[in-house]
Scaffold this motif. Sequence first.
Motif, short mmCIF file in Angstrom:
data_model
loop_
_atom_site.label_atom_id
_atom_site.label_comp_id
_atom_site.label_asym_id
_atom_site.label_seq_id
_atom_site.Cartn_x
_atom_site.Cartn_y
_atom_site.Cartn_z
N GLY A 91 50.92 32.96 41.44
CA GLY A 91 50.30 32.76 42.75
C GLY A 91 49.00 33.56 42.83
N TYR A 92 48.48 33.73 44.04
CA TYR A 92 47.20 34.41 44.22
C TYR A 92 47.31 35.52 45.23
CZ TYR A 92 45.54 30.41 41.65
OH TYR A 92 45.37 29.47 40.68
N PRO A 93 46.54 36.59 45.06
CA PRO A 93 45.64 36.81 43.94
C PRO A 93 46.41 37.14 42.67
CG PRO A 93 45.71 38.79 45.28
CD PRO A 93 46.55 37.74 45.98
N TYR A 100 34.80 49.27 35.69
CA TYR A 100 34.93 47.81 35.64
C TYR A 100 33.70 47.08 36.18
CZ TYR A 100 39.93 48.79 35.13
OH TYR A 100 41.15 49.25 34.71
N ILE A 101 33.54 45.88 35.66
CA ILE A 101 32.70 44.87 36.30
C ILE A 101 33.73 44.00 37.02
CG2 ILE A 101 31.08 42.99 35.96
CD1 ILE A 101 30.00 45.67 34.90
N TYR A 102 33.57 43.84 38.30
CA TYR A 102 34.58 43.16 39.12
C TYR A 102 34.06 41.80 39.56
CZ TYR A 102 38.75 43.48 42.10
OH TYR A 102 40.00 43.31 42.66
N TYR A 103 34.87 40.78 39.37
CA TYR A 103 34.43 39.42 39.72
C TYR A 103 35.54 38.67 40.44
CZ TYR A 103 32.84 34.59 39.13
OH TYR A 103 32.45 33.29 39.35
N HIS A 104 35.18 37.98 41.50
CA HIS A 104 36.11 37.16 42.26
C HIS A 104 36.04 35.73 41.73
CE1 HIS A 104 35.64 40.65 44.87
NE2 HIS A 104 36.88 40.39 45.20
N LEU A 105 37.02 35.38 40.90
CA LEU A 105 37.11 34.07 40.27
C LEU A 105 37.71 33.08 41.25
CD1 LEU A 105 36.98 32.11 37.87
CD2 LEU A 105 39.12 33.15 37.03
N ASN A 106 36.91 32.14 41.68
CA ASN A 106 37.32 31.20 42.73
C ASN A 106 38.34 30.17 42.26
OD1 ASN A 106 36.65 30.07 45.52
ND2 ASN A 106 36.50 28.27 44.22
N TYR A 107 39.36 29.99 43.11
CA TYR A 107 40.30 28.88 42.97
C TYR A 107 40.46 28.32 44.39
CZ TYR A 107 44.36 26.01 42.16
OH TYR A 107 45.22 24.94 42.06
N SER A 108 39.94 27.12 44.59
CA SER A 108 40.01 26.51 45.92
C SER A 108 39.97 24.99 45.76
CB SER A 108 38.83 26.97 46.78
OG SER A 108 37.61 26.49 46.24
N ASN A 124 38.84 32.34 49.28
CA ASN A 124 38.63 32.79 50.66
C ASN A 124 39.69 32.25 51.61
OD1 ASN A 124 36.34 34.28 49.95
ND2 ASN A 124 35.02 32.50 50.20
N TRP A 125 40.48 31.30 51.17
CA TRP A 125 41.58 30.73 51.95
C TRP A 125 42.82 31.62 51.91
CZ3 TRP A 125 45.69 30.36 48.74
CH2 TRP A 125 45.43 30.32 47.37
N CYS A 126 42.85 32.58 50.99
CA CYS A 126 44.05 33.38 50.67
C CYS A 126 44.00 34.74 51.36
CB CYS A 126 44.13 33.53 49.15
SG CYS A 126 45.27 34.77 48.54
#
Length: 166
Positions: free
Chosen positions: A122-124, A94-102, A68-70
């Motif tokens: 980098g992200y995403p 698709y099954i869509y998933y937001h994989l957190n990196y924070s 959420n910082w990106c």
Amino acid sequence: MKADSDKSLIIEADSAAIAEAKKKAAAEEKAKLPKPYDAKEDAEKKIAQLVTQAQKENKNIILQAGGNWCIWCLRFNNFVQTTPELKEIVDQNYIYYHLNYSPENKNPKTFAKYGNPGEKYGYPVFIVLDKNGKQIHTQDSAVLEEGKGYGLEKVKAFFNEWVPKT
């Protein structure tokens, strides 16, 4: 010489003001966008659940890694959610998933399993899994960008490239 010195001070001040204005605009944009990442979620457990669901529905899985910082992560999510033809491709395939990196949760075990793609791209960054959870592709998001956002045809081509093979 004094005139040159004064000019460079004015240019520096203008550059600083422009940078500050851009930073403020990005913060305002970020505040308005949905925050799809959950730093508290157990990613390993969630992905295992998604694999079970993907098998039942015969879909692949897209892990959109970021946080959420990106701002670019949030822009991509918003672009897909608000562009009907992209949302339709995603929802059907698709099954869509937001994989957190924070800082709160870097999910090191999960990211290591997929080759730590954020370190390279980098992200995403997008990790595509087949319905059995096998990694079949990693996508750098930079190639999907166009201007200050993402290109519709580029994103559509990416999604269509990795739909489940029947």
